[in-house]
Design a protein around this motif. Structure first.
Motif, short mmCIF file in Angstrom:
data_model
loop_
_atom_site.label_atom_id
_atom_site.label_comp_id
_atom_site.label_asym_id
_atom_site.label_seq_id
_atom_site.Cartn_x
_atom_site.Cartn_y
_atom_site.Cartn_z
N HIS A 47 0.85 -1.19 0.00
CA HIS A 47 0.00 0.00 0.00
C HIS A 47 0.89 1.25 0.00
O HIS A 47 1.91 1.29 0.68
CB HIS A 47 -0.90 0.03 1.24
N LYS A 48 0.47 2.24 -0.75
CA LYS A 48 1.23 3.48 -0.88
C LYS A 48 1.19 4.31 0.41
O LYS A 48 2.14 5.00 0.74
CB LYS A 48 0.68 4.28 -2.05
N VAL A 49 0.08 4.26 1.10
CA VAL A 49 -0.09 5.00 2.36
C VAL A 49 -0.67 4.06 3.40
O VAL A 49 -1.13 2.98 3.09
CB VAL A 49 -1.00 6.23 2.18
N GLY A 50 -0.63 4.49 4.63
CA GLY A 50 -1.20 3.67 5.70
C GLY A 50 -0.19 2.66 6.21
O GLY A 50 0.92 3.02 6.57
N ASP A 51 -0.57 1.39 6.17
CA ASP A 51 0.28 0.35 6.78
C ASP A 51 1.52 0.01 5.96
O ASP A 51 2.42 -0.64 6.46
CB ASP A 51 -0.54 -0.91 7.05
N MET A 52 1.58 0.43 4.69
CA MET A 52 2.74 0.16 3.83
C MET A 52 3.04 -1.34 3.73
O MET A 52 4.18 -1.75 3.61
CB MET A 52 3.98 0.92 4.31
N GLU A 53 2.01 -2.15 3.78
CA GLU A 53 2.12 -3.61 3.68
C GLU A 53 1.36 -4.08 2.45
O GLU A 53 0.58 -3.33 1.87
CB GLU A 53 1.50 -4.28 4.91
#
Length: 95
Positions: A47-53
């Motif tokens: 994911h580009k933003v948030g948890d980056m997972e």
């Protein structure tokens, strides 16, 4: 690499970062890489933003293929495996 970056790099097809076809492609690639002993390559797409997972599809596939542990452990273990495999490949090719 984010889903957005991946979608932008694929020029033979027009994917959006949330396109179900992009997710199916990642699933297929990961299954093939796993069968060849190279791990779940989709672990590098996050994911580009948030948890980056990675998204839920990565974790669902990992469990389907017999991986166990909490989410972070699943992801980190696959990252280590994928990086080690491709580092060996780079060395083999003299890159």
């Amino acid at each position: 690499m984010s889903y957005t970056e991946l979608a932008e790099k694929i020029t033979s097809w027009n994917f959006s970062p949330r396109d179900p076809q992009l997710f199916r492609l990642l699933d297929e690639v990961s299954r093939e890489e796993n069968e060849d002993g190279r791990g779940l390559l989709s672990c590098i797409v996050v994911h580009k933003v948030g948890d980056m997972e990675p998204g839920t599809g990565f974790y669902d596939l990992a469990v389907q293929l017999g991986r166990s542990g909490d989410k972070l452990d699943l992801w980190v273990n696959e990252l280590h495996k994928v990086h080690a495999v491709w580092e060996r490949e780079k060395l083999r090719r003299g890159l």
